[in-house]
Design an enzyme around this catalytic site. Structure first.
Site, PDB file in Angstrom:
ATOM      1  N   GLU A  59      24.689  29.962  29.600  1.00  8.10           N
ATOM      2  CA  GLU A  59      26.257  30.769  29.272  1.00  8.10           C
ATOM      3  C   GLU A  59      26.671  29.093  29.269  1.00  8.10           C
ATOM      4  O   GLU A  59      26.626  28.018  30.326  1.00  8.10           O
ATOM      5  CB  GLU A  59      26.267  31.613  30.353  1.00  8.10           C
ATOM      6  N   ASP A 111      31.583  37.013  28.506  1.00  6.92           N
ATOM      7  CA  ASP A 111      31.901  38.439  28.143  1.00  6.92           C
ATOM      8  C   ASP A 111      33.580  37.934  28.225  1.00  6.92           C
ATOM      9  O   ASP A 111      33.741  36.984  27.530  1.00  6.92           O
ATOM     10  CB  ASP A 111      31.242  38.351  30.313  1.00  6.92           C
ATOM     11  N   TYR A 120      33.471  35.456  40.888  1.00  9.08           N
ATOM     12  CA  TYR A 120      34.211  34.507  41.027  1.00  9.08           C
ATOM     13  C   TYR A 120      35.433  34.574  42.442  1.00  9.08           C
ATOM     14  O   TYR A 120      36.479  34.640  42.672  1.00  9.08           O
ATOM     15  CB  TYR A 120      35.396  33.809  40.036  1.00  9.08           C
ATOM     16  N   ASP A 166      36.751  33.774  29.794  1.00  6.12           N
ATOM     17  CA  ASP A 166      35.909  32.858  30.622  1.00  6.12           C
ATOM     18  C   ASP A 166      35.389  32.111  30.234  1.00  6.12           C
ATOM     19  O   ASP A 166      35.168  31.029  30.527  1.00  6.12           O
ATOM     20  CB  ASP A 166      36.338  32.764  32.279  1.00  6.12           C
TER      21      ASP A 166
END
Length: 519
Positions: free
Chosen positions: A484, A90, A239, A87
């Protein structure tokens, strides 16, 4: 005299070409030629998806600093879960944001497919969608089983490794009848239903297969109701489903209605409109977690003549959807979306750009709808014409591409100045293809994460979290709230970039004709 005739003849040809273009791509007002290359931004946004691929990479992989990874995903559980997307920066595969990414990219292709095709990126867009949907097919191993995550966010965050070197847990987590996950099932159903529309003409068999899975997943999510983060508790720190699962069930049903034209799904959206929050929640954000605004906007655009018996409920959906748009435009009396001093929408500190990109998309889509129906948007502080909506959406995109106080592009690899130290494991460590020597957890932190130098690999097309509420941006790898990037940030702008590229082409044509006529 002869020279004058030739000039007039040339001008006539240009006028004919313009009239053809205007007929295909109507443009109500010329706002001047933009300084930004939206086609390049579009191309790079899709390229970013290749940097995020997990699994065995194809021979035509364009992001060459990446290599195969996660080739044993699912092996421990006896299922093939190789593929899909990471995503962000990571190495975990999170099902809920991955599905939302595919839903939004599919919606962009449905809405702006011709523009994406004219920009030469249609095949790349379809490849990006299919890389996700192929994985969802694998992950849906039984009508009532969906593998919703591969990898452990906690152990993953202890390590700073290239995906090609992963030594962290690749444990896979599923939802089923005993451990429900209506939100992740509903969003995955939406993704597959939306993608089925994209592939309907080009690959009917694949489209039918996607629709089959979408129907089963929706039925599973609706029958066995529950939040997925209650079944997969390890996802809560990354999430969590804060909005619950009701928005995803409405969202999944609506996309199934769009894919099938089966009124069973529309009736679900209408009958559950109140109890599930579709017509009661007035929301000022649209994201991987909170789907209400997108849901409300799509319902608002349903053909009134076709659904006039449901006008009362449709009007309530429209009221809530337009509340969101008016909040973005700062036209509500009470609650509006905050803005930075330079005018960027600002929802929250962490990865704010995701909310900017989704707002730009919904504003563009609804602005087009109002344009096509000769309507205006009614807000507390007055009516808003479609051109004003489009202009604001464009201002947000232009801010992203460099029209901001930092004079930087927040789309990595675009322009002359962009973030150099993106919080991204693979990008921040020497490419596996260049150096195949194993890099361990602590070695990655010590030798690569801590470095002050720019990343050795440019993760082109990544839309980073962006500046703070004062338009300030600190380009440091450790500043993950700002540096990020996530897949759902970039793909949501694919359709918007394509649309702006088309408008730029139209503007350029008008400009050239004007120059010829006046010379």
């Amino acid at each position: 005299m002869e020279e004058k005739k030739q000039k007039q003849h040339f001008l006539n040809i240009w006028l004919v070409l313009y009239m053809v273009a205007a007929a295909v791509f109507p443009l109500k007002q010329c706002h001047g030629i933009s300084e930004f290359n939206y086609r390049e931004a579009l191309s790079k946004s899709l390229l970013y998806m290749e940097a995020q691929r997990s699994g065995r990479l194809p021979y035509h992989q364009r992001v060459t600093w990446r290599h195969h990874s996660g080739l044993t995903d699912g092996l421990e559980q006896g299922v093939d879960l190789v593929g899909g997307y990471y995503d962000a920066g990571d190495n975990v595969k999170f099902g809920l944001p991955m599905a939302f990414t595919i839903t939004m990219l599919s919606w962009g292709v449905i809405q702006y497919g011709q523009e994406i095709s004219d920009a030469g990126e249609y095949d790349h867009a379809l490849e990006a969608i299919k890389w996700g949907t192929d994985y969802f097919i694998k992950a849906h191993t039984h009508p009532n089983v969906l593998w919703a995550q591969v990898g452990d966010g906690d152990t993953d965050h202890y390590c700073w490794q290239r995906p090609e070197d992963m030594t962290t847990s690749r444990h896979a987590y599923k939802v089923d009848e005993r451990n429900p996950g209506s939100d992740v099932a509903g969003e995955t159903a939406a993704a597959m239903a939306a993608a089925s529309i994209v592939f309907r003409r080009l690959n009917p068999h694949y489209s039918h297969l996607l629709l089959h899975h979408a129907k089963q997943l929706f039925e599973f999510g609706d029958k066995y109701r529950g939040k997925y983060d209650s079944s997969i508790e390890i996802v809560k720190g990354y999430y969590p489903s804060v909005s619950g699962y009701m928005d995803e069930l409405l969202w999944g049903a609506l996309w199934l209605y769009k894919a099938t034209d089966n009124h069973h799904y529309l009736n679900y959206v209408l009958e559950n409109a109140h109890d599930f929050g579709g017509i009661t929640w007035a929301i000022t954000e649209f994201s991987w977690d909170v789907k209400y605004a997108g849901l409300q906007i799509i319902v608002s655009m349903l053909m009134e003549e076709k659904h006039k018996e449901h006008k009362h409920i449709l009007d309530q959906y429209r009221s809530k959807g337009e509340y969101y748009l008016c909040a973005c435009l700062n036209k509500n009396n009470k609650t509006n979306v905050d803005r930075t001093p330079a005018g960027l929408l600002y929802v929250r500190q962490w990865n704010n750009m995701q909310y900017v990109s989704t707002a730009a998309f919904l504003l563009s889509v609804y602005g087009d709808y109002l344009d096509s129906t000769n309507r205006t948007l009614r807000c507390d502080r007055g009516t808003v014409a479609p051109r004003e909506i489009h202009a604001f959406a464009k201002s947000q995109v232009d801010y992203i591409l460099g029209s901001n106080p930092m004079a930087t592009s927040y789309l990595v690899g675009y322009g002359t100045k962009f973030p150099q130290r993106v919080h991204h494991r693979g990008a921040s460590i020497v490419s596996y293809k260049e150096s195949k020597g194993f890099i361990g957890c602590t070695q990655g932190y010590d030798n690569w994460y801590q470095r002050l130098d720019p990343n050795p690999n440019v993760v082109v097309g990544a839309l980073v979290g962006g500046p703070d509420n004062k338009d300030q941006f600190n380009d440091q790898r450790s500043n993950f709230m700002q540096t990020e990037a996530c897949t759902y940030n970039s793909v949501t702008l694919v359709g918007v970039f394509a649309k702006l590229h088309r408008l730029n082409n139209n503007d350029s044509m008008i400009h050239r004709i004007t120059l010829i006529a006046s010379s």
